[in-house]
Enzyme design. Structure first.
Site, PDB file in Angstrom:
ATOM      1  N   CYS A 138       4.866   0.679  15.228  1.00  0.00           N
ATOM      2  CA  CYS A 138       4.667   1.625  14.130  1.00  0.00           C
ATOM      3  C   CYS A 138       3.914   2.847  14.622  1.00  0.00           C
ATOM      4  O   CYS A 138       2.823   2.718  15.176  1.00  0.00           O
ATOM      5  CB  CYS A 138       3.886   0.935  13.010  1.00  0.00           C
ATOM      6  SG  CYS A 138       3.488   2.033  11.637  1.00  0.00           S
ATOM      7  N   GLU A 187       0.832  -1.209   0.000  1.00  0.00           N
ATOM      8  CA  GLU A 187       0.000   0.000   0.000  1.00  0.00           C
ATOM      9  C   GLU A 187       0.862   1.254   0.000  1.00  0.00           C
ATOM     10  O   GLU A 187       2.081   1.195   0.201  1.00  0.00           O
ATOM     11  CB  GLU A 187      -0.888   0.009   1.258  1.00  0.00           C
ATOM     12  CG  GLU A 187      -0.053   0.058   2.550  1.00  0.00           C
ATOM     13  CD  GLU A 187      -0.883   0.094   3.827  1.00  0.00           C
ATOM     14  OE1 GLU A 187      -1.972  -0.504   3.873  1.00  0.00           O
ATOM     15  OE2 GLU A 187      -0.417   0.756   4.786  1.00  0.00           O
ATOM     16  N   HIS A 224       5.145   6.543   8.105  1.00  0.00           N
ATOM     17  CA  HIS A 224       5.261   5.620   9.238  1.00  0.00           C
ATOM     18  C   HIS A 224       6.689   5.691   9.776  1.00  0.00           C
ATOM     19  O   HIS A 224       7.653   5.806   9.005  1.00  0.00           O
ATOM     20  CB  HIS A 224       5.101   4.159   8.796  1.00  0.00           C
ATOM     21  CG  HIS A 224       3.758   3.754   8.304  1.00  0.00           C
ATOM     22  ND1 HIS A 224       2.604   3.971   8.991  1.00  0.00           N
ATOM     23  CD2 HIS A 224       3.393   3.076   7.177  1.00  0.00           C
ATOM     24  CE1 HIS A 224       1.584   3.460   8.309  1.00  0.00           C
ATOM     25  NE2 HIS A 224       2.030   2.915   7.193  1.00  0.00           N
ATOM     26  N   HIS A 229       4.893   0.253   0.230  1.00  0.00           N
ATOM     27  CA  HIS A 229       5.570  -0.505   1.290  1.00  0.00           C
ATOM     28  C   HIS A 229       4.829  -1.789   1.605  1.00  0.00           C
ATOM     29  O   HIS A 229       3.614  -1.881   1.440  1.00  0.00           O
ATOM     30  CB  HIS A 229       5.759   0.349   2.552  1.00  0.00           C
ATOM     31  CG  HIS A 229       4.501   0.955   3.095  1.00  0.00           C
ATOM     32  ND1 HIS A 229       3.882   2.029   2.493  1.00  0.00           N
ATOM     33  CD2 HIS A 229       3.741   0.636   4.180  1.00  0.00           C
ATOM     34  CE1 HIS A 229       2.809   2.349   3.189  1.00  0.00           C
ATOM     35  NE2 HIS A 229       2.682   1.521   4.209  1.00  0.00           N
ATOM     36  N   HIS A 285       0.156   5.790   0.956  1.00  0.00           N
ATOM     37  CA  HIS A 285      -0.758   6.812   1.487  1.00  0.00           C
ATOM     38  C   HIS A 285       0.063   8.073   1.721  1.00  0.00           C
ATOM     39  O   HIS A 285       1.300   8.019   1.694  1.00  0.00           O
ATOM     40  CB  HIS A 285      -1.426   6.336   2.783  1.00  0.00           C
ATOM     41  CG  HIS A 285      -0.565   5.450   3.631  1.00  0.00           C
ATOM     42  ND1 HIS A 285       0.589   5.903   4.229  1.00  0.00           N
ATOM     43  CD2 HIS A 285      -0.630   4.130   3.933  1.00  0.00           C
ATOM     44  CE1 HIS A 285       1.156   4.906   4.876  1.00  0.00           C
ATOM     45  NE2 HIS A 285       0.453   3.810   4.707  1.00  0.00           N
TER      46      HIS A 285
HETATM   47 MN    MN Z   1       0.978   1.804   5.608  1.00  0.00          MN
END
Ligand code: MN
Length: 147
Positions: free
Chosen positions: A115, A61, A67, A101, A63
């Site tokens: 995370c 994914e 992270h 990732h 976004h």
């Molecule tokens: Mn992610």
């Protein structure tokens, strides 16, 4: 407000539920999630512990939010952008915004990592066929990714 939470055996914490990774989504295998800290107005980030069972993997994914990841258990590999990294405890993995990732556990032991994310964040985007075609132009990436 809870000020202290005891760590238990096997990467569990007192009073914290082990939940599914995502709902209504596919493209991952054997991933659990524990929310260690929910954010609030004073600290607008959320800290989660994810665990991937042997041979499991998180979603491929991207976004806009980033992270900050600290590996704490086991070993595995991570794709960030177009590179694949071997990961082991106390390694750090930074995932910038809009960067593909995926995390994978090794064959023999679970992969656990902490995370941190913003509380307010956009939803992950999954790869289209075109995205997959582009990612797979690298043989190494093609071999790594799971969908
Ligand atoms: Mn992610």
């Amino acid at each position: 407000m809870i000020y202290h939470t005891r760590f238990k055996d096997d990467f569990r914490w007192e009073g914290i539920d082990v939940r599914g990774y995502k709902t209504g989504d596919t493209g991952f295998r054997d991933v659990s999630k524990q929310i260690l800290f929910e954010g609030n107005d004073e600290l607008q980030s959320e800290i989660r512990y994810f665990e991937i069972l042997p041979a499991g993997f998180s979603s491929l994914e991207k976004h806009r939010h980033g992270h900050a990841v600290v590996i704490v258990r086991g070993s595995g590999m991570a794709l960030v952008g177009e590179r694949i990294y071997t990961i082991r405890p106390f390694d750090l993995v930074r995932v910038p915004g809009m960067t593909w990732h995926q995390f994978r556990a090794g064959a023999d032991e679970p992969l656990g990592f902490i995370c941190t994310v913003n509380c307010r964040r956009d939803r992950p985007v999954k790869p289209t066929q075109l995205d997959l075609d582009q990612l797979r132009q690298s043989a190494q990436v093609a071999d790594f990714i799971r969908t």
